[in-house]
Design an enzyme around this catalytic site. Sequence first.
Site, PDB file in Angstrom:
ATOM      1  N   SER A 521       0.803  -1.205   0.000  1.00  0.00           N
ATOM      2  CA  SER A 521       0.000   0.000   0.000  1.00  0.00           C
ATOM      3  C   SER A 521       0.847   1.270   0.000  1.00  0.00           C
ATOM      4  CB  SER A 521      -0.962  -0.048   1.190  1.00  0.00           C
ATOM      5  OG  SER A 521      -2.042   0.818   1.002  1.00  0.00           O
ATOM      6  N   ASP A 532      10.619   5.539  -9.768  1.00  0.00           N
ATOM      7  CA  ASP A 532      10.220   5.993 -11.099  1.00  0.00           C
ATOM      8  C   ASP A 532      10.833   7.331 -11.485  1.00  0.00           C
ATOM      9  OD1 ASP A 532       8.790   3.700 -11.394  1.00  0.00           O
ATOM     10  OD2 ASP A 532       6.819   4.598 -11.080  1.00  0.00           O
ATOM     11  N   LYS A 547      -0.793  -4.230  -3.225  1.00  0.00           N
ATOM     12  CA  LYS A 547      -2.053  -3.653  -2.733  1.00  0.00           C
ATOM     13  C   LYS A 547      -2.181  -2.244  -3.295  1.00  0.00           C
ATOM     14  CE  LYS A 547      -5.560  -2.607  -0.015  1.00  0.00           C
ATOM     15  NZ  LYS A 547      -5.700  -1.205  -0.429  1.00  0.00           N
TER      16      LYS A 547
END
Length: 741
Positions: A521, A532, A547
């Site tokens: 999560s 990224d 999740k």
Amino acid sequence: MYRKLTTGILLFAIGIAGAVSALLLRPAELSAAEVRVTPARRNSDGNREEELRLIAQMTAQLFAASHYRKQPLDENLSERLFDEYFDSLDPNRMFFTQKDVEKFAPFRRSLAAALRRGDTSFAFQVYDLYRERNREFRSFAEKRLKEPFDFTVDEAYVTDRRKLARPVDHAALEKLWEQRLKNDILYYRLFDRAIEEAEKEEKAKKAKNASADDKKASEDAARREVAKKWAGKTPAEKVLKRLRDITNSLENSDRIDILGLYLNALAQVYGPHSNYLSPKLDEDFEIGMKLSLTGIGATLTSDDGYIKIVAIVPGGPAALDGRLKVEDRIIAVTQENGDTVDVIDMPVDKAVKYIRGPKDSKVTLTVLSGEKGRNAVPENITITRDTVKLVESEAKGEVRSIKRPDGKGELKVGVITLPSFYMDFDAAYRGDPNYKSCTRDVKRILEKFNKEKVDAVVMDMRRNGGGSLPEAITLSGLFIKTGPVVQIRTGDRRIQVKSDNDPEIAYAGPLVILTSKLSASAAEIFTAALRDCGRALVVGDSRTFGKGTVLDVVPLERYLKFVGRDFPAGSATYETAMFYRTAGGSVQQLGIEPDIQLPSLTEHMEVGEMFMDNHLPWDSIKPVRREIVNPGLSAYLPALKAASEKRIAADPEYQTLLRRIDLFKRYKDRKEVSLNEAKRWKEYREEKEIQDASERLYEEQAGISGKSDAAKFDPVLNEAVHIAGDLCSAEAAAAETARRK
């Protein structure tokens, strides 16, 4: 039976607020206080049936209208609900035959239409049959256990029947019951033998070492006392007592509890984190969120009739004790001055009541080790209950010194362990300028690291199950100037980009994020955001949990006012949105792959969204523009991987861990066990000898002399620290090359 009682894997906190939502990221505006429970009122039977009808209608319509999946109440949903309800009551195919299911076939395509009317008669009829089958099983057991079993026959019992066909008829069912009883009796016989053997070994050790310390002697005596309580009844008596308890529980089920099981099956059709909490379970949830319970600090689920450990709460009694592990299965609970209660096949919410208790009281759990697989023999673990010490759940930092890759001098690597993305919402809403926040705690640690001039930082997120979305964003902001952190797409497919807008950077040096399959999560949002944009290297398991959904929790009482009613109605939880990385892909289902994979025990556990029924699939959206902080980061990977592999091959501590991993892999995939006692005992003895030898080697090589030392033995973290050192050296070399040009 209660395989999916709440959130697909039932996340029930025993003495800690954050554990209930360990894998659930809720919207920031939702606080635990909003989950309220109206005091129960007495009603006539007629009024009560009308209440049940309203609850069913409201819940079904809420899921259909508001769940991210946008699944209408149609015939397709009916068929899935039909199967889900049977599976939720009887996941291991022990009570319903194929003929039983066929008898209810006329309901298969009409359940959704019935729910729209508030008609749940199907749920009660199936449950009545389930109760009847349990009575039959108990009667069968009472009769069969009067005669001894032949444990010399070479046959096997399939322990995991979830994917197998149901028994064809009642005769096939009784054959299955025969094997089930034989396996249960054999379990208890083997446990008694293991206890006797352990006592002999203890006596032999004492004879060799008469100077054993008093504390150790006291602990051994306490374990033997628990063993005596557990061994006070014959195996048959233990089995029959358990069956009587289960039957009594089923016979006393309230209609709202039965409806709750049915509506929870409906919720599970929509998604693994969707659930319906009946008023009583809703009340238990609220109590847990308010930290008014004390217990062992663990998150539990029901798995094939066992109470299984899903997570250990950082700072809780179980975590501080160190013996209870994720994947362990609890089969019995013994109070300090009470009887032993068998919890096999017991609903999780009921088992929890035995496990939690007054602060400073002791509870003994009889456990089947997850590392030893289906053939494990039970062992006792005594834990002193306590409230979770929140200071133990906070971010922690330490500085480690390692040799430079070239052997010339040392590097300082700062390690931050973050158990969760915590935030004191109430204090923040009140305007308290000093409200508790993981971002603030990590920032203070980074400021200290900067003063100590660390060369690199490792963020250890291996056991971070998530938490506050705002904290995931602000924590990311400590490592980047400004920019997007996560994209959120709602059920109506609108996309919102959440960004860090604070230009201040708390730390700008080499960064490694250590993850595992338990990282979920908010931890995945943070990890993906920094990876990224080229800000960090990710090392760890082959993927994170996966999740990638936002949940909403809705007390149903808020809708009753529209029909002029007021009574306890419970609450519904459901997925309302999905998270996406700034690069466009979702973290849902597949999680985040590391740049460098490290061998670990969690890598071989069936943990993650992809193992949960009816999970939302991975997909992607358009990426958003973001600054790539270090475009050349990937260029270092081949050299970093090669150096890591070489280190692992030469590291005796890591090799010890690899041997334990091999043992776990050997046990974990077993789906059946032998019912031949001599063979089963031989397998146990061989496996125990291997396990004991591994433990001795583990302790010798790590220099472990107690629990505190065992906690320090962490080859995976050690390797992540060295990778951070390699990254630091690689970046320094690249900077020097660029300077010379």
